[in-house]
Write a protein that holds these residues in place. Sequence first.
Motif, short mmCIF file in Angstrom:
data_model
loop_
_atom_site.label_atom_id
_atom_site.label_comp_id
_atom_site.label_asym_id
_atom_site.label_seq_id
_atom_site.Cartn_x
_atom_site.Cartn_y
_atom_site.Cartn_z
N UNK A 257 52.01 -23.15 -51.78
CA UNK A 257 53.19 -23.85 -51.47
C UNK A 257 53.37 -25.17 -52.23
N UNK A 258 52.39 -25.60 -53.13
CA UNK A 258 52.35 -26.82 -53.99
C UNK A 258 53.17 -26.63 -55.08
N UNK B 80 45.48 -30.81 -62.55
CA UNK B 80 45.04 -31.56 -61.32
C UNK B 80 46.59 -32.35 -60.84
N UNK B 81 47.48 -32.21 -61.53
CA UNK B 81 48.76 -32.87 -61.09
C UNK B 81 49.43 -31.90 -60.46
N UNK B 82 48.94 -31.60 -59.16
CA UNK B 82 49.67 -30.91 -58.27
C UNK B 82 49.69 -31.51 -57.05
N UNK B 83 51.21 -31.21 -56.48
CA UNK B 83 51.53 -32.09 -55.24
C UNK B 83 52.14 -30.92 -54.16
N UNK B 84 52.32 -31.30 -52.91
CA UNK B 84 52.71 -30.62 -51.96
C UNK B 84 52.91 -31.84 -50.72
N UNK B 85 54.35 -31.93 -50.37
CA UNK B 85 54.49 -32.93 -49.47
C UNK B 85 53.92 -32.87 -48.03
N UNK C 74 43.00 -30.32 -52.71
CA UNK C 74 41.63 -30.32 -52.50
C UNK C 74 40.80 -29.39 -53.62
N UNK C 75 41.86 -28.76 -54.59
CA UNK C 75 41.00 -28.03 -55.78
C UNK C 75 41.28 -26.70 -55.76
N UNK C 76 40.93 -25.84 -56.97
CA UNK C 76 41.41 -24.56 -57.09
C UNK C 76 39.99 -23.85 -56.63
N UNK C 77 40.22 -22.70 -56.00
CA UNK C 77 39.20 -21.96 -55.56
C UNK C 77 39.44 -20.25 -56.22
N UNK C 78 38.10 -19.98 -56.36
CA UNK C 78 38.33 -18.34 -56.99
C UNK C 78 38.36 -17.33 -55.97
N UNK C 79 38.61 -17.58 -54.83
CA UNK C 79 38.95 -16.52 -53.64
C UNK C 79 40.02 -17.00 -52.81
N UNK D 195 43.78 -25.17 -52.69
CA UNK D 195 43.43 -25.47 -51.37
C UNK D 195 43.98 -27.03 -51.05
N UNK D 196 44.65 -26.88 -49.87
CA UNK D 196 45.42 -28.10 -49.38
C UNK D 196 44.81 -28.67 -48.03
N UNK D 197 44.95 -30.02 -47.72
CA UNK D 197 44.24 -30.44 -46.54
C UNK D 197 45.53 -31.42 -46.17
N UNK D 198 45.98 -30.92 -44.98
CA UNK D 198 47.15 -31.83 -44.38
C UNK D 198 46.73 -33.23 -44.24
N UNK D 199 47.57 -34.11 -44.61
CA UNK D 199 47.50 -35.55 -44.46
C UNK D 199 47.42 -36.00 -43.20
N UNK D 200 46.67 -37.10 -42.64
CA UNK D 200 46.60 -37.35 -41.29
C UNK D 200 47.28 -38.96 -41.63
N UNK D 201 47.84 -39.23 -40.49
CA UNK D 201 48.69 -40.76 -40.46
C UNK D 201 48.52 -41.09 -39.13
N UNK D 202 48.30 -42.63 -39.30
CA UNK D 202 47.98 -43.45 -37.89
C UNK D 202 49.43 -43.74 -37.47
N UNK D 203 49.75 -43.62 -35.94
CA UNK D 203 50.71 -43.83 -35.36
C UNK D 203 50.37 -44.93 -34.40
N UNK D 204 51.08 -46.26 -34.32
CA UNK D 204 50.61 -47.40 -33.60
C UNK D 204 51.70 -47.38 -32.63
N UNK D 205 51.32 -48.05 -31.34
CA UNK D 205 52.21 -47.85 -30.32
C UNK D 205 52.33 -49.29 -29.81
N UNK D 206 53.52 -49.98 -30.12
CA UNK D 206 54.00 -51.17 -29.93
C UNK D 206 54.46 -51.15 -28.36
N UNK D 207 53.95 -51.67 -27.26
CA UNK D 207 54.29 -51.75 -25.93
C UNK D 207 55.76 -52.59 -25.67
#
Length: 337
Positions: A164-165, A185-190, A195-200, A224-236
């Motif tokens: 997918x990248x 190493x210049x590999x991107x995915x939105x 996280x690297x190349x694996x042989x399996x 191997x990809x790891x989904x990014x996590x983002x912080x959502x702040x709640x303004x009351x």
Amino acid sequence: MDSPDLRRNPARERRHDQQRQCHRIHLRRGRNTPDRCDAHRVHLKGWYDNESLTGNPVTAIGGAETGNKEYWAKWEANTYTVTLNTNGGTINSGNVTGYTYGVGATLPTADDMTYTGYTFKGWYDNEGLTGFPVTAISDTETGNKEYWAKWEANVYTVTLNTNGGTINSGNVTEYTYGVGATLPTDVTRTGYTFKGWYDNENLTGSPVTAISNTETGNKEYWAKWEANTYTVTFDPNGGSVNPVAATTDSSGKLSSLPTPTHGGNYRFDGWYTAQTGGIKVTLNQVYTANTTLYAYWIYTGGSSSSKGRDDPSGNALSLIVRTRITRPHQPQQNQIL
């Protein structure tokens, strides 16, 4: 007294003289005696007292012997040495260390040779490996021989599954033994971090960054990809909320949205992407960056006081109508935070 006869005559003696002078002997077809000097091809093994050349060779006629004598020359084809310089390879079968004139020899082939990471390209008669490869020594050749093996480093394919990248630069499709390759190493995915190349395909074990110069064989790797996590702040937006922030999951979404509270006559109408205007979000919202969400309040009754944002959905107007119906003598203006 009978004189010995070695069947020597002037012509034969001349031939023997030629033999001694140039050391070249050639077997005349159908005879055991030399008619040309050619010591590079054959050599004399001795004189025999029978045409079958059995028994022991005769080197002299004793002083007490009598009678006419007849002897036959025995000749043997010359053998020569063969030196094969493998230049790092191994001859597994068909090795040649010598050859016989009149027979020749076949040199080992690629099927007989191995050298890890290399392909055999032939035997050459010079250390510079120039000219044409030699496959055999013919039956008319003479002299000792020396040959050198020529090898060519193997080239193997590399398959990179990006999952997918996108490989932006440094793509690798093959590598050469003895050189290796560095994986991109210049590999991107939105929304993901590489996280690297694996042989399996299961992405287990350790990531691979490069193919070493001692490796062989075709290679295949998976990103191997790891989904990014983002912080959502709640303004009351004037109210209170718990928690005040949340982290997205592997899909980039929130698992839940908190419900804030507000003192007085206010009703919570959802979370928006901007304090004024914006879009109302749901749990299907996918976040690609840290984000602040704003609470949207609708005033439901009480004294009029402007405390917040406009209502982009038109809900405030409907509430105004309800307020007027329930309190016809006290028109109210909705307050939206």
